[in-house]
Design a protein around this motif. Structure first.
Motif, PDB file in Angstrom:
ATOM      1  N   TYR A  59       0.832  -1.212   0.000  1.00 29.68           N
ATOM      2  CA  TYR A  59       0.000   0.000   0.000  1.00 29.68           C
ATOM      3  C   TYR A  59       0.865   1.259   0.000  1.00 29.68           C
ATOM      4  O   TYR A  59       0.511   2.267  -0.633  1.00 29.68           O
ATOM      5  N   ASN A  60       1.997   1.204   0.680  1.00 25.52           N
ATOM      6  CA  ASN A  60       2.921   2.347   0.669  1.00 25.52           C
ATOM      7  C   ASN A  60       3.454   2.599  -0.738  1.00 25.52           C
ATOM      8  O   ASN A  60       3.574   3.751  -1.172  1.00 25.52           O
ATOM      9  N   LEU A  62       1.924   1.832  -3.540  1.00 30.85           N
ATOM     10  CA  LEU A  62       0.824   2.377  -4.343  1.00 30.85           C
ATOM     11  C   LEU A  62       0.693   3.883  -4.150  1.00 30.85           C
ATOM     12  O   LEU A  62       0.485   4.636  -5.117  1.00 30.85           O
ATOM     13  N   ASP A  63       0.825   4.328  -2.915  1.00 30.13           N
ATOM     14  CA  ASP A  63       0.751   5.772  -2.630  1.00 30.13           C
ATOM     15  C   ASP A  63       1.867   6.526  -3.347  1.00 30.13           C
ATOM     16  O   ASP A  63       1.642   7.596  -3.937  1.00 30.13           O
ATOM     17  N   LYS A  64       3.081   5.974  -3.297  1.00 32.13           N
ATOM     18  CA  LYS A  64       4.212   6.623  -3.966  1.00 32.13           C
ATOM     19  C   LYS A  64       4.014   6.646  -5.476  1.00 32.13           C
ATOM     20  O   LYS A  64       4.337   7.630  -6.150  1.00 32.13           O
ATOM     21  N   GLU A  66       1.146   6.611  -7.174  1.00 32.96           N
ATOM     22  CA  GLU A  66       0.116   7.580  -7.548  1.00 32.96           C
ATOM     23  C   GLU A  66       0.690   8.987  -7.602  1.00 32.96           C
ATOM     24  O   GLU A  66       0.382   9.767  -8.522  1.00 32.96           O
ATOM     25  N   GLU A  67       1.533   9.302  -6.638  1.00 32.90           N
ATOM     26  CA  GLU A  67       2.157  10.623  -6.622  1.00 32.90           C
ATOM     27  C   GLU A  67       3.094  10.789  -7.816  1.00 32.90           C
ATOM     28  O   GLU A  67       3.101  11.839  -8.467  1.00 32.90           O
ATOM     29  N   PRO A  72      -4.617   8.436 -10.465  1.00 43.82           N
ATOM     30  CA  PRO A  72      -5.065   7.479  -9.454  1.00 43.82           C
ATOM     31  C   PRO A  72      -4.871   6.047  -9.922  1.00 43.82           C
ATOM     32  O   PRO A  72      -4.852   5.756 -11.119  1.00 43.82           O
ATOM     33  N   ARG A  75      -8.728   0.938  -7.259  1.00 37.84           N
ATOM     34  CA  ARG A  75      -8.710  -0.250  -6.409  1.00 37.84           C
ATOM     35  C   ARG A  75      -9.899  -1.138  -6.757  1.00 37.84           C
ATOM     36  O   ARG A  75     -11.051  -0.707  -6.697  1.00 37.84           O
TER      37      ARG A  75
END
Length: 285
Positions: A59-60, A62-64, A66-67, A72, A75
């Motif tokens: 999940y970490n 995925l956040d990186k 997306e940025e 987006p 999910r």
């Protein structure tokens, strides 16, 4: 035709989709497309199929991503948790021979997501790999392989990641992405799970304990069955797997490396699994 020519020749209504697994190859492919094929990146629908049993590190990442991508990552999920599907499969754990978790929790949500639309599916198989990956049998989904066409190999993947979102941290102790209880894990990876995510290890152990008390022995009462469908590993129950891994570690086997090297360098020097021992590519690319 080259892969990008095929992609650009698709109709205006065609959907361009790419699954992000949380693994190194799909993450690197997304960055590669953004940096080198901005017109295709603009059309891209990035998605992640969530089983609800992923590692926090996934999940970490995925956040990186997306940025970094500026877009987006959709999910997807099966709308049911793993325990539901376990019950539906007669409390038999998934295995390399019975990969119902991939079918029900990864493939079916993806095929529902695309429906009957014309789809170009981007797959992160590298030029130095000898495997096909997941290719849908639905006639409306056409798979293309940018890394193969562009000659991108394992070394390139790590370079792309180091220059963008970084190498996923679970590679310190694991060789693949996927669920925390993935049955493709090696003995030392189960040991890594126990040390890095002890609560998740206990969850995996509890699930195993709940299904491998099958059969009945009149002299002793309940007995524990081992093997396919009863334990996560073909080597036996997790307690046995951990004991073997600890003995191997004490003997200097598996994941031993010079302390002067960073874990990123150690990971880059390790080889991928043999094709017959690789996890479901829908999960781990």
């Amino acid at each position: 035709m080259k892969w990008h020519e095929i992609a650009r020749a698709a109709s205006e209504d065609a959907r361009h989709v790419m699954g992000i697994s949380g693994g190194k190859d799909s993450a690197a492919l997304a960055v590669h497309l953004k940096e080198n094929y901005p017109d295709l990146h603009k059309k891209m629908e990035y998605f992640f199929t969530d089983t609800g049993a992923e590692l926090e590190e996934v999940y970490n990442l995925l956040d990186k991503l997306e940025e970094n991508l500026g877009k987006p990552i959709v999910r997807l999920n099966s709308n049911k948790d793993f325990k539901h599907w376990l019950t539906m499969h007669d409390n038999m754990l998934p295995s390399p021979q019975q990969r119902w978790c991939t079918k029900k929790m990864k493939i079916e949500p993806f095929e529902k997501f695309v429906g009957d639309d014309e789809v170009i599916s981007y797959v992160g198989i590298r030029a130095d790999e000898n495997r096909e990956g997941y290719v849908s049998k639905k006639p409306n989904i056409k798979a293309i392989f940018p890394f193969i066409g562009d000659g991108i190999v394992r070394e390139d993947v790590f370079r792309i990641l180091e220059e963008s979102v970084g190498i996923p941290k679970y590679y310190k102790w694991r060789s693949r992405s996927g669920c925390f209880f993935c049955f493709f894990q090696r003995q030392e990876e189960w040991l890594g799970l126990k040390r890095n995510h002890p609560k998740l290890y206990e969850q995996a152990k509890a699930m195993e304990d709940s299904v491998h008390e099958k059969g009945f022995d009149w002299s002793t009462g309940k007995r524990k069955e081992c093997g396919q469908g009863y334990t996560w590993s073909q080597s036996g129950p997790l307690d046995v797997v951990i004991e073997k891994a600890e003995k191997n570690e004490a003997a200097g086997k598996k994941f031993k490396a010079k302390e002067t090297k960073s874990w990123q360098d150690i990971v880059k020097e390790q080889s991928d699994d043999d094709p017959e021992d690789q996890a479901c590519t829908m999960c781990s690319l």
